[in-house]
Design a protein around this motif. Structure first.
Motif, PDB file in Angstrom:
ATOM      1  N   PRO A   1       0.840  -1.201   0.000  1.00 41.71           N
ATOM      2  CA  PRO A   1       0.000   0.000   0.000  1.00 41.71           C
ATOM      3  C   PRO A   1       0.874   1.250   0.000  1.00 41.71           C
ATOM      4  O   PRO A   1       2.089   1.160   0.180  1.00 41.71           O
ATOM      5  CB  PRO A   1      -0.804  -0.121   1.307  1.00 41.71           C
ATOM      6  CG  PRO A   1      -0.729  -1.555   1.680  1.00 41.71           C
ATOM      7  CD  PRO A   1       0.610  -2.030   1.192  1.00 41.71           C
TER       8      PRO A   1
ATOM      9  N   ARG B   1     -10.496   0.665   4.041  1.00 41.16           N
ATOM     10  CA  ARG B   1     -10.371   1.202   2.687  1.00 41.16           C
ATOM     11  C   ARG B   1      -8.945   1.697   2.434  1.00 41.16           C
ATOM     12  O   ARG B   1      -8.373   1.482   1.367  1.00 41.16           O
ATOM     13  CB  ARG B   1     -11.360   2.350   2.473  1.00 41.16           C
ATOM     14  CG  ARG B   1     -11.357   2.926   1.050  1.00 41.16           C
ATOM     15  CD  ARG B   1     -12.464   3.951   0.902  1.00 41.16           C
ATOM     16  NE  ARG B   1     -12.163   5.159   1.617  1.00 41.16           N
ATOM     17  CZ  ARG B   1     -11.461   6.174   1.112  1.00 41.16           C
ATOM     18  NH1 ARG B   1     -10.967   6.097  -0.105  1.00 41.16           N
ATOM     19  NH2 ARG B   1     -11.236   7.266   1.815  1.00 41.16           N
ATOM     20  N   LEU B   2      -8.363   2.329   3.461  1.00 41.12           N
ATOM     21  CA  LEU B   2      -6.987   2.816   3.317  1.00 41.12           C
ATOM     22  C   LEU B   2      -6.010   1.662   3.133  1.00 41.12           C
ATOM     23  O   LEU B   2      -5.047   1.760   2.378  1.00 41.12           O
ATOM     24  CB  LEU B   2      -6.599   3.641   4.545  1.00 41.12           C
ATOM     25  CG  LEU B   2      -7.314   4.982   4.717  1.00 41.12           C
ATOM     26  CD1 LEU B   2      -6.926   5.607   6.044  1.00 41.12           C
ATOM     27  CD2 LEU B   2      -7.010   5.921   3.577  1.00 41.12           C
TER      28      LEU B   2
ATOM     29  N   SER C   1      -5.737   0.607  -0.356  1.00 40.88           N
ATOM     30  CA  SER C   1      -5.396   1.685  -1.277  1.00 40.88           C
ATOM     31  C   SER C   1      -4.153   1.358  -2.087  1.00 40.88           C
ATOM     32  O   SER C   1      -3.324   0.543  -1.699  1.00 40.88           O
ATOM     33  CB  SER C   1      -5.176   2.996  -0.514  1.00 40.88           C
ATOM     34  OG  SER C   1      -6.395   3.501  -0.017  1.00 40.88           O
ATOM     35  N   THR C   2      -4.050   2.028  -3.218  1.00 42.15           N
ATOM     36  CA  THR C   2      -2.833   2.016  -4.024  1.00 42.15           C
ATOM     37  C   THR C   2      -2.458   3.472  -4.267  1.00 42.15           C
ATOM     38  O   THR C   2      -3.214   4.394  -3.940  1.00 42.15           O
ATOM     39  CB  THR C   2      -3.068   1.320  -5.375  1.00 42.15           C
ATOM     40  OG1 THR C   2      -4.030   2.088  -6.129  1.00 42.15           O
ATOM     41  CG2 THR C   2      -3.598  -0.096  -5.180  1.00 42.15           C
TER      42      THR C   2
ATOM     43  N   HIS D   1      -5.113   5.049  -6.231  1.00 45.29           N
ATOM     44  CA  HIS D   1      -6.284   5.479  -5.451  1.00 45.29           C
ATOM     45  C   HIS D   1      -6.022   6.811  -4.757  1.00 45.29           C
ATOM     46  O   HIS D   1      -6.896   7.677  -4.693  1.00 45.29           O
ATOM     47  CB  HIS D   1      -6.638   4.413  -4.403  1.00 45.29           C
ATOM     48  CG  HIS D   1      -7.310   3.205  -4.974  1.00 45.29           C
ATOM     49  ND1 HIS D   1      -6.731   1.962  -4.958  1.00 45.29           N
ATOM     50  CD2 HIS D   1      -8.506   3.059  -5.596  1.00 45.29           C
ATOM     51  CE1 HIS D   1      -7.552   1.089  -5.525  1.00 45.29           C
ATOM     52  NE2 HIS D   1      -8.627   1.738  -5.922  1.00 45.29           N
ATOM     53  N   VAL D   2      -4.822   6.956  -4.216  1.00 46.33           N
ATOM     54  CA  VAL D   2      -4.472   8.211  -3.546  1.00 46.33           C
ATOM     55  C   VAL D   2      -4.551   9.365  -4.531  1.00 46.33           C
ATOM     56  O   VAL D   2      -5.106  10.434  -4.238  1.00 46.33           O
ATOM     57  CB  VAL D   2      -3.054   8.121  -2.937  1.00 46.33           C
ATOM     58  CG1 VAL D   2      -2.624   9.468  -2.388  1.00 46.33           C
ATOM     59  CG2 VAL D   2      -3.015   7.062  -1.839  1.00 46.33           C
TER      60      VAL D   2
ATOM     61  N   ARG E   1      -8.303  10.093  -5.467  1.00 45.09           N
ATOM     62  CA  ARG E   1      -9.081  10.783  -4.436  1.00 45.09           C
ATOM     63  C   ARG E   1      -8.647  12.240  -4.302  1.00 45.09           C
ATOM     64  O   ARG E   1      -9.481  13.129  -4.076  1.00 45.09           O
ATOM     65  CB  ARG E   1      -8.936  10.043  -3.114  1.00 45.09           C
ATOM     66  CG  ARG E   1      -9.632   8.687  -3.109  1.00 45.09           C
ATOM     67  CD  ARG E   1      -9.150   7.789  -2.007  1.00 45.09           C
ATOM     68  NE  ARG E   1      -9.621   6.421  -2.216  1.00 45.09           N
ATOM     69  CZ  ARG E   1      -9.084   5.350  -1.646  1.00 45.09           C
ATOM     70  NH1 ARG E   1      -8.062   5.490  -0.824  1.00 45.09           N
ATOM     71  NH2 ARG E   1      -9.560   4.145  -1.897  1.00 45.09           N
TER      72      ARG E   1
ATOM     73  N   GLU F   1      -9.289   5.974 -10.338  1.00 47.57           N
ATOM     74  CA  GLU F   1      -9.866   5.087  -9.319  1.00 47.57           C
ATOM     75  C   GLU F   1     -10.023   3.678  -9.878  1.00 47.57           C
ATOM     76  O   GLU F   1      -9.724   2.674  -9.209  1.00 47.57           O
ATOM     77  CB  GLU F   1     -11.225   5.625  -8.865  1.00 47.57           C
ATOM     78  CG  GLU F   1     -11.835   4.864  -7.698  1.00 47.57           C
ATOM     79  CD  GLU F   1     -11.257   5.248  -6.357  1.00 47.57           C
ATOM     80  OE1 GLU F   1     -11.363   4.450  -5.425  1.00 47.57           O
ATOM     81  OE2 GLU F   1     -10.697   6.355  -6.253  1.00 47.57           O
TER      82      GLU F   1
END
Length: 294
Positions: A77, A116-117, A120-121, A124-125, A128, A155
């Protein structure tokens, strides 16, 4: 009296193997120290086939360890800094929750966000962050609209990255780690046994060389026994190392790694390929308006 005799016999029988083990270890240590000090002690050379195989085996072992470490980092992550930033955003959000909601509701929401965090990848960061900025700018603005499109697609790219990571763990990291902990671990232990057997053999040879006449036959038999043991452990080590170097599993795992990356990059290319013309169109339109107004 009989009970005491039995007790002493039990102690003696249990102590003897331990004492023998300590004695062998001390003999090997003494031989190693003698070699290190360069006092001219005899050193048995390992077979050339063994040395060549050991080099090939070590290369495979090191590459397995290195690839697993880097593949694990590749699928990890986002860094702790990124996660803390997202958690900070969540804390700001929860501070705005109505006071009517109880602590259990807030705790449940926090758990969901933390899960959810964890999934994450970096994609994703980035997604968002883009969506958040797009909302601040406004979707009616060209930049806001473009960031919204980008965030939405990124996303999906992140979701594909999660699929890739799962495939890499299942097809490459986990089985390679299993091989390191089984076949490679056995071969490593056998190499240690070879070194220990060589030291014992050389120590026996030294003892035979310095033995008094009345101890010569015993010392010679010790050398013969040590030679037999040395040959046995060398053959076993070569068998185990050859099983590692010649195994087709390394290629199978590598193939799974390549397939997982290929699937991800193909899907990511498709998603971003559809997005790129849309961003270009917004950019061209915005540039035309900018030049017209200036």
């Amino acid at each position: 009296m009989d009970s005491f005799s039995k007790f002493t016999q039990n102690v003696s029988s249990n102590w003897t193997p331990f004492a023998d083990k300590v004695g062998k270890s001390f003999t090997q240590y003494k031989q190693l120290a003698t070699e290190k000090l360069g006092s001219g002690a005899e050193v048995t050379e390992l077979p050339s086939d063994y040395v060549a195989l050991e080099k090939r085996y070590e290369a495979v072992r090191q590459s397995s360890l290195l690839l697993v470490r880097h593949a694990s980092a590749y699928t990890a992550p986002p860094s702790q800094f990124d996660v803390q930033a997202l958690q900070s955003q969540f804390s700001t959000l929860t501070s705005k929750i109505s006071g009517k909601q109880d602590a259990e509701t807030v705790a449940s929401a926090r758990r969901e966000e933390e899960e959810r965090l964890a999934r994450s990848t970096h994609e994703h960061v980035l997604a968002r962050s883009s969506l958040e900025v797009a909302e601040k700018i406004g979707l009616e603005e060209p930049l806001g609209a473009a960031l919204f499109k980008f965030g939405s697609i990124e996303e999906k790219v992140g979701d594909e990255k999660l699929k890739q990571n799962k495939a890499i763990h299942g097809g490459f990291i986990d089985p390679t780690t299993g091989n390191i902990e089984s076949g490679i671990a056995l071969a490593q232990n056998s190499r240690k046994q070879v070194n220990a057997a060589r030291l014992s053999l050389d120590a026996a040879k030294t003892a035979f060389k310095n033995a008094r006449p009345e101890r010569a036959d015993v010392a010679r038999r010790d050398v013969e026994a040590a030679e037999d043991h040395f040959v046995t452990v060398v053959e076993e080590a070569m068998k185990l190392m050859r099983a590692v170097t010649e195994s087709p599993e390394h290629l199978r795992y590598l193939s799974e790694l390549v397939k997982a990356q290929l699937a991800f990059h193909k899907e990511a290319a498709s998603l971003l390929g559809d997005l790129a013309p849309e961003i270009d169109e917004i950019q061209v339109t915005q540039e035309a308006l900018y030049r017209h107004n200036n």
